[in-house]
Scaffold this motif. Structure first.
Motif, short mmCIF file in Angstrom:
data_model
loop_
_atom_site.label_atom_id
_atom_site.label_comp_id
_atom_site.label_asym_id
_atom_site.label_seq_id
_atom_site.Cartn_x
_atom_site.Cartn_y
_atom_site.Cartn_z
N VAL A 85 0.89 -1.16 0.00
CA VAL A 85 0.00 0.00 0.00
C VAL A 85 0.93 1.21 0.00
CG1 VAL A 85 -1.80 1.26 1.25
CG2 VAL A 85 -1.70 -1.26 1.42
N GLU A 86 0.72 2.14 -0.94
CA GLU A 86 1.60 3.32 -0.98
C GLU A 86 1.31 4.22 0.21
OE1 GLU A 86 4.08 3.53 -2.97
OE2 GLU A 86 3.51 1.90 -4.32
N ASP A 87 2.33 4.91 0.67
CA ASP A 87 2.20 5.82 1.80
C ASP A 87 1.07 6.82 1.54
OD1 ASP A 87 2.69 7.26 4.09
OD2 ASP A 87 4.59 8.13 3.42
N GLY A 88 0.11 6.90 2.45
CA GLY A 88 -1.01 7.84 2.33
C GLY A 88 -2.20 7.29 1.56
N ASP A 89 -2.05 6.15 0.93
CA ASP A 89 -3.15 5.57 0.15
C ASP A 89 -4.19 4.91 1.06
OD1 ASP A 89 -2.30 6.40 -2.27
OD2 ASP A 89 -1.94 4.41 -3.12
N ALA A 90 -5.28 4.51 0.43
CA ALA A 90 -6.38 3.88 1.18
C ALA A 90 -6.40 2.37 0.95
CB ALA A 90 -7.70 4.49 0.74
N VAL A 91 -6.77 1.64 1.97
CA VAL A 91 -6.92 0.19 1.83
C VAL A 91 -8.40 -0.17 1.85
CG1 VAL A 91 -4.73 -0.59 2.80
CG2 VAL A 91 -6.61 -0.10 4.34
N ALA A 92 -8.73 -1.20 1.09
CA ALA A 92 -10.12 -1.68 1.04
C ALA A 92 -10.33 -2.64 2.22
CB ALA A 92 -10.38 -2.37 -0.29
N ARG A 93 -11.02 -2.15 3.22
CA ARG A 93 -11.26 -2.92 4.44
C ARG A 93 -12.05 -4.21 4.16
NH1 ARG A 93 -12.65 -5.16 8.20
NH2 ARG A 93 -12.76 -4.66 10.42
N SER A 94 -12.89 -4.16 3.12
CA SER A 94 -13.78 -5.30 2.84
C SER A 94 -13.02 -6.52 2.32
CB SER A 94 -14.82 -4.89 1.80
OG SER A 94 -14.16 -4.50 0.61
N ARG A 95 -11.77 -6.33 1.88
CA ARG A 95 -11.00 -7.49 1.39
C ARG A 95 -10.31 -8.23 2.52
NH1 ARG A 95 -8.14 -4.61 -2.86
NH2 ARG A 95 -9.67 -4.07 -4.44
N LEU A 96 -10.50 -7.73 3.75
CA LEU A 96 -9.79 -8.30 4.89
C LEU A 96 -10.79 -8.89 5.89
CD1 LEU A 96 -7.39 -5.26 5.09
CD2 LEU A 96 -6.75 -7.56 4.33
N ILE A 97 -10.30 -9.77 6.76
CA ILE A 97 -11.20 -10.49 7.68
C ILE A 97 -11.38 -9.71 8.99
CG2 ILE A 97 -11.61 -12.68 8.88
CD1 ILE A 97 -9.57 -13.94 6.81
N HIS A 98 -10.30 -9.53 9.72
CA HIS A 98 -10.33 -8.82 11.01
C HIS A 98 -8.97 -8.14 11.19
CE1 HIS A 98 -9.78 -13.29 12.34
NE2 HIS A 98 -8.78 -12.88 11.60
N PRO A 99 -8.66 -7.22 10.25
CA PRO A 99 -7.30 -6.67 10.18
C PRO A 99 -6.87 -5.86 11.39
CG PRO A 99 -8.79 -5.41 8.80
CD PRO A 99 -9.56 -6.61 9.26
N ARG A 100 -5.59 -5.94 11.66
CA ARG A 100 -4.96 -5.12 12.68
C ARG A 100 -3.79 -4.40 12.03
NH1 ARG A 100 -4.57 -9.60 17.62
NH2 ARG A 100 -6.83 -9.86 17.86
N ILE A 101 -3.30 -3.36 12.69
CA ILE A 101 -2.18 -2.60 12.13
C ILE A 101 -1.17 -2.34 13.22
CG2 ILE A 101 -3.40 -0.38 12.41
CD1 ILE A 101 -2.09 0.35 9.58
N GLU A 102 0.11 -2.33 12.85
CA GLU A 102 1.18 -2.17 13.84
C GLU A 102 2.33 -1.36 13.24
OE1 GLU A 102 1.71 -6.31 14.71
OE2 GLU A 102 2.89 -6.69 12.91
N PRO A 103 3.00 -0.57 14.09
CA PRO A 103 4.11 0.26 13.61
C PRO A 103 5.40 -0.56 13.54
CG PRO A 103 3.76 0.69 15.94
CD PRO A 103 2.74 -0.34 15.54
N GLU A 104 6.17 -0.35 12.47
CA GLU A 104 7.38 -1.14 12.26
C GLU A 104 8.51 -0.25 11.74
OE1 GLU A 104 7.32 -4.99 11.01
OE2 GLU A 104 5.29 -5.42 11.75
N VAL A 105 9.66 -0.85 11.56
CA VAL A 105 10.78 -0.20 10.88
C VAL A 105 11.11 -1.10 9.69
CG1 VAL A 105 13.25 0.30 11.04
CG2 VAL A 105 11.72 0.94 12.91
#
Ligand code: OOG
Ligand code: MG
Length: 266
Positions: A85-105
């Motif tokens: 996913v490009e920085d600042g872009d939108a993700v389609a939530r409907s293509r995912l089951i129970h998504p979570r997000i986490e900060p990384e390097v």
């Protein structure tokens, strides 16, 4: 173990239809070796659809993540182009089951690393670094799994977003092992941590990736992206169209993602 491709097909179907499935370990005893074989078979299924490998990711490099998921060994998974996913872009939530997000390097290799060549130094080969986020979406019901299950499921990898890359060379005065990490949802801070939470220092991810790549038959060509692992626990990906998530890593900058509008979330 029965055919790895059959197990991989179950997880692949769950991914494509965004429908949770039963843990593989509920029906069959799997070894960690079996699990990595299933992971490789799953990547082959993606390749048949034209997807390409762009890097690798580590999982459970932070204590917060290990506690959150009840699993503590470091694991490795594969990143593909379709997960980007490009920085600042939108993700389609409907293509995912129970998504979570986490900060990384994230790191990027400026040269090939042959996992079998002792003289290839991944610390020298990694020439760029960036703040990043990973979207994880376990294909298992209730986001619950054994270590073998989550490895077979390509370590829950579902998406990744990389912020601005910076040459490692210009950062020599920055202690990469001690940078504040902040995760915000809709401008509200939901998690805070430090890059020290990633194996004590995210640079340790590089030799770890090389060792595990050798062990599990992964390649690390120049250009590969390496996600070092989450610095905090993961939070649910918000579901309202337009909602934004931002991760900031001190000294490295920020990276953001939004929820796509106008999709059927049913
Ligand atoms: C497995 C993936 C863990 C990380 O950064 O620790 C991971 C999961 O939590 O579902 O990506
Ligand atoms: Mg992760």
């Amino acid at each position: 173990m029965a055919n790895a491709t059959n197990f991989a097909a179950v997880l692949d179907e769950a991914t494509r239809t965004a429908t949770a499935t039963t843990q593989l370990s509920a029906a069959s005893a799997l070894t960690l070796e079996d699990a990595y074989e299933i992971q490789r078979a799953g990547i082959s299924l993606r390749a048949l659809r034209g997807d390409t490998v762009v890097g690798v990711k580590l999982g459970f490099t932070s204590k917060a993540k290990a506690i959150q998921m009840g699993v503590s060994d470091v694991i490795i998974g594969v990143l593909t182009e379709q997960m980007r996913v490009e920085d600042g872009d939108a993700v389609a939530r409907s293509r995912l089951i129970h998504p979570r997000i986490e900060p990384e390097v994230a790191f990027r290799l400026g040269a090939d690393v042959d996992p079998n060549d002792p003289s290839d130094d991944p610390l020298t080969a990694a020439t760029e670094i960036a703040p990043a986020m990973e979207i994880i979406d376990s294909r298992y019901r209730d986001f619950r799994f054994s270590l073998e299950d989550v490895v077979a499921d390509n370590t829950s990898a579902a998406g990744f977003v990389i912020g601005p890359w910076q040459p490692m060379a210009v950062l020599h005065q920055l202690d990469l092992g001690d940078l504040d990490v902040i995760l915000e949802v809709e401008g509200v801070i939901v998690e805070t941590g430090s890059t020290a939470d990633i194996l004590g220092d995210p640079l340790r991810a590089l030799p770890t990736v090389k060792r595990m790549a050798r062990q599990y038959g992964l390649t690390l060509p120049a250009g590969s992206i390496i996600l070092a692992g989450a610095a905090t626990a993961a939070v649910p990906l918000p579901s309202e169209p337009g909602d934004t998530v931002v991760a900031t890593v001190e000294g490295l900058g920020r990276v953001s993602v939004a929820i796509a509008a106008g999709e059927n979330r049913g």
